[in-house]
Design a protein around this motif. Structure first.
Motif, PDB file in Angstrom:
ATOM      1  N   ALA A  39     -28.067 -20.214   4.814  1.00  0.00           N
ATOM      2  CA  ALA A  39     -28.567 -21.137   3.794  1.00  0.00           C
ATOM      3  C   ALA A  39     -29.849 -20.592   3.180  1.00  0.00           C
ATOM      4  N   PHE A  40     -30.156 -21.059   1.969  1.00  0.00           N
ATOM      5  CA  PHE A  40     -31.419 -20.701   1.308  1.00  0.00           C
ATOM      6  C   PHE A  40     -32.119 -21.990   0.890  1.00  0.00           C
ATOM      7  N   ARG A  41     -33.414 -22.080   1.161  1.00  0.00           N
ATOM      8  CA  ARG A  41     -34.179 -23.279   0.796  1.00  0.00           C
ATOM      9  C   ARG A  41     -35.191 -22.900  -0.273  1.00  0.00           C
ATOM     10  N   GLU A  42     -35.142 -23.621  -1.401  1.00  0.00           N
ATOM     11  CA  GLU A  42     -36.080 -23.279  -2.471  1.00  0.00           C
ATOM     12  C   GLU A  42     -37.468 -23.800  -2.139  1.00  0.00           C
ATOM     13  N   GLN A  43     -38.465 -23.016  -2.473  1.00  0.00           N
ATOM     14  CA  GLN A  43     -39.836 -23.401  -2.160  1.00  0.00           C
ATOM     15  C   GLN A  43     -40.749 -22.923  -3.280  1.00  0.00           C
ATOM     16  N   MET A  59     -39.673 -19.206  -4.768  1.00  0.00           N
ATOM     17  CA  MET A  59     -39.000 -18.362  -3.777  1.00  0.00           C
ATOM     18  C   MET A  59     -37.884 -19.105  -3.059  1.00  0.00           C
ATOM     19  N   LEU A  60     -36.940 -18.345  -2.544  1.00  0.00           N
ATOM     20  CA  LEU A  60     -35.883 -18.883  -1.702  1.00  0.00           C
ATOM     21  C   LEU A  60     -36.142 -18.393  -0.287  1.00  0.00           C
ATOM     22  N   VAL A  61     -36.211 -19.334   0.658  1.00  0.00           N
ATOM     23  CA  VAL A  61     -36.394 -18.966   2.058  1.00  0.00           C
ATOM     24  C   VAL A  61     -35.003 -18.785   2.659  1.00  0.00           C
ATOM     25  N   ALA A  62     -34.753 -17.587   3.208  1.00  0.00           N
ATOM     26  CA  ALA A  62     -33.433 -17.292   3.791  1.00  0.00           C
ATOM     27  C   ALA A  62     -33.393 -17.795   5.227  1.00  0.00           C
ATOM     28  N   LEU A  63     -32.359 -18.577   5.531  1.00  0.00           N
ATOM     29  CA  LEU A  63     -32.247 -19.183   6.852  1.00  0.00           C
ATOM     30  C   LEU A  63     -30.927 -18.804   7.516  1.00  0.00           C
ATOM     31  N   LYS A  64     -31.000 -18.612   8.831  1.00  0.00           N
ATOM     32  CA  LYS A  64     -29.772 -18.505   9.615  1.00  0.00           C
ATOM     33  C   LYS A  64     -29.891 -19.605  10.658  1.00  0.00           C
ATOM     34  N   GLY A  65     -29.205 -20.716  10.432  1.00  0.00           N
ATOM     35  CA  GLY A  65     -29.462 -21.907  11.234  1.00  0.00           C
ATOM     36  C   GLY A  65     -30.888 -22.358  10.971  1.00  0.00           C
ATOM     37  N   GLU A  66     -31.688 -22.452  12.040  1.00  0.00           N
ATOM     38  CA  GLU A  66     -33.090 -22.863  11.902  1.00  0.00           C
ATOM     39  C   GLU A  66     -34.020 -21.662  11.720  1.00  0.00           C
TER      40      GLU A  66
END
Lengths: 169, 277
Positions: A39-43, A59-66
């Motif tokens: 998932a990617f979270r916009e920030q 920016m997009l924060v790249a996530l793998k699970g948490e």
């Protein structure tokens, strides 16, 4: 087989066109930087006082699970007659992963600095090539310098490093 | 599908047809990585490059270099010999004096010489240093990098496309493309000049940022009504790139060499006239 066909013309006399090319979206650049992300979270990150910048960093924060894998930062640089949108992927370890040019467009000069001129390109994706003029991919001639992008990448690496060391990433 | 990255000091784009996205991404990753490696090996700016190692070397040293650097040096030696010295890779000192390259702080400035006087290529990617020299491969390495990127794409199963490094480009496979030439005096003015297929094209021209300094990047005697832009079409981008400098200096006398490489040239002169060779 190699073929070359001259086109007519004894001098360069064509009217100036807006040369523009769309290469990737920010989402595509993010997936290419972090293919393992789920998932990617916009920030939005407000710039520091010494950054000479008013707009927040997107920016997009790249996530793998948490787990945070890193960030992909979007930026644009304006040159003498060109505007380049690009994205920089930086891992959680601070290492540069990927630099991807998102869009390129050029023009005579003053209008390139105007938000309205720039806004006409927003929302296109990499598969809908702009048809404002001929495709930039085929222009030969005096070489465009990418110094602005290189400088921009350096600024972004520094900015992300500050976020990392202050525990905000 | 297309993609672009800032490399070789310019914008490098890869545009391909008839492949799926997964193959395109992995193939273009490899092509961009190859270009970045060539840049790192052959940058005169980077102290860690092969060219700076050569600048620091002493007479009699034998240096191991990257295979790509040796391949480009081999091409540069051939172009130097075939052009009667017009193609001169030992021009870095002259470019440093013109502030177009940074002066290395780890090597003394050398006397002028030719590349053949400076180095001897040995087997297994080694070079024997005959004379101290500052070598700049800026006149050919970008074209070589484009060829190498095409090779990587083809090896990864991409059969048609265009690799374009700031106007030094090569089209491969079935796709046809129209090349537009940029006027160095007013960069947003471009005109279609040729249509090509399975061919490369390179241009050497006045700098967009400082057109007033004209052909500062060309080392040699320029003469009257000199070119402001030379474009060469050739089967390989390395040949196209190198031949632009030879045509710039040798003009009509370069016609035989162009023919030998299966190449054509388009010269745009200061008075605005255009000549095909």
């Amino acid at each position: 087989m190699s073929t070359l066909r001259w086109l007519s013309g004894a001098a360069l006399a064509a009217p100036a066109l807006v040369q523009a090319a769309q290469y990737a979206t920010l989402d595509e650049a993010a997936r290419r930087s972090f293919p393992e992300a789920t998932a990617f979270r916009e920030q939005l990150v407000p710039p520091a006082a010494d950054e000479h910048r008013t707009a927040p960093w997107r920016m997009l924060v790249a996530l793998k699970g948490e787990q945070v894998l890193g960030v992909v930062v979007a930026d644009a640089v304006v040159g003498k007659f060109e505007l380049i949108d690009y994205a920089v992927g930086i891992g959680h370890d601070g290492k540069l992963r990927n630099v991807e040019v998102l869009a390129y467009r050029e023009s005579h000069g003053y209008e390139i600095k105007l938000p309205a001129w720039r806004a006409q390109f927003v929302g296109k994706d990499a598969h809908s090539a702009l048809r404002l003029g001929e495709d930039i991919a085929n222009v030969s001639g005096a070489t465009l310098s990418c110094t602005h992008v290189t400088d921009g990448v350096r600024r972004i690496v520094g900015m992300v490093e500050r976020l990392r060391t202050s525990g905000r990433l | 599908m297309r993609r672009a990255k800032p490399l070789l000091g310019t914008l490098v784009s890869i545009d391909v047809g008839n492949v799926d996205e997964t193959r395109f991404i992995s193939a273009s990753d490899r092509a961009f990585a190859r270009i970045a490696a060539i840049h790192a090996a052959m940058s005169f700016h980077e102290a860690s490059s092969d060219l700076r190692a050569l600048a620091r070397a002493r007479v009699g040293d034998t240096l191991p270099l990257h295979a790509d650097t040796c391949a480009v040096l081999r091409l540069a030696l051939a172009f130097e010999a075939q052009s009667g010295g017009a193609f001169n890779a030992c021009c870095a000192a002259a470019l440093v004096r013109r502030s177009l390259l940074p002066a290395p702080d780890d090597a003394p400035a050398p006397q002028a010489c030719t590349l053949a006087e400076a180095i001897e290529l040995l087997p297994d990617d080694h070079v024997h240093v005959l004379r101290p020299a500052w070598i700049d491969l800026g006149g050919i390495a970008k074209g070589y990098a484009v060829d190498a990127a095409v090779e990587e794409l083809q090896r990864a199963g991409v059969h048609e496309g265009i690799v374009n490094a700031g106007g030094d480009l090569r089209a491969f496979g079935a796709c046809r493309t129209t090349v537009h030439l940029r006027d160095p005096r007013s960069p947003t003015v471009t005109s279609p000049v040729a249509e090509l297929q399975d061919m490369a094209c390179a241009t050497s021209a006045w700098s967009l940022m400082t057109p007033e300094s004209k052909a500062a990047h060309i080392v040699g005697s320029l003469g009257d009504n000199a070119p402001m832009s030379v474009t060469v079409f050739a089967p390989s981008c390395a040949a196209a790139d190198a031949l632009t400098k030879i045509v710039w200096l040798r003009r009509d006398a370069a016609a035989d060499l162009l023919r030998a490489y299966g190449a054509r040239a388009l010269v745009l002169r200061e008075d605005g006239s255009m000549q095909r060779l």
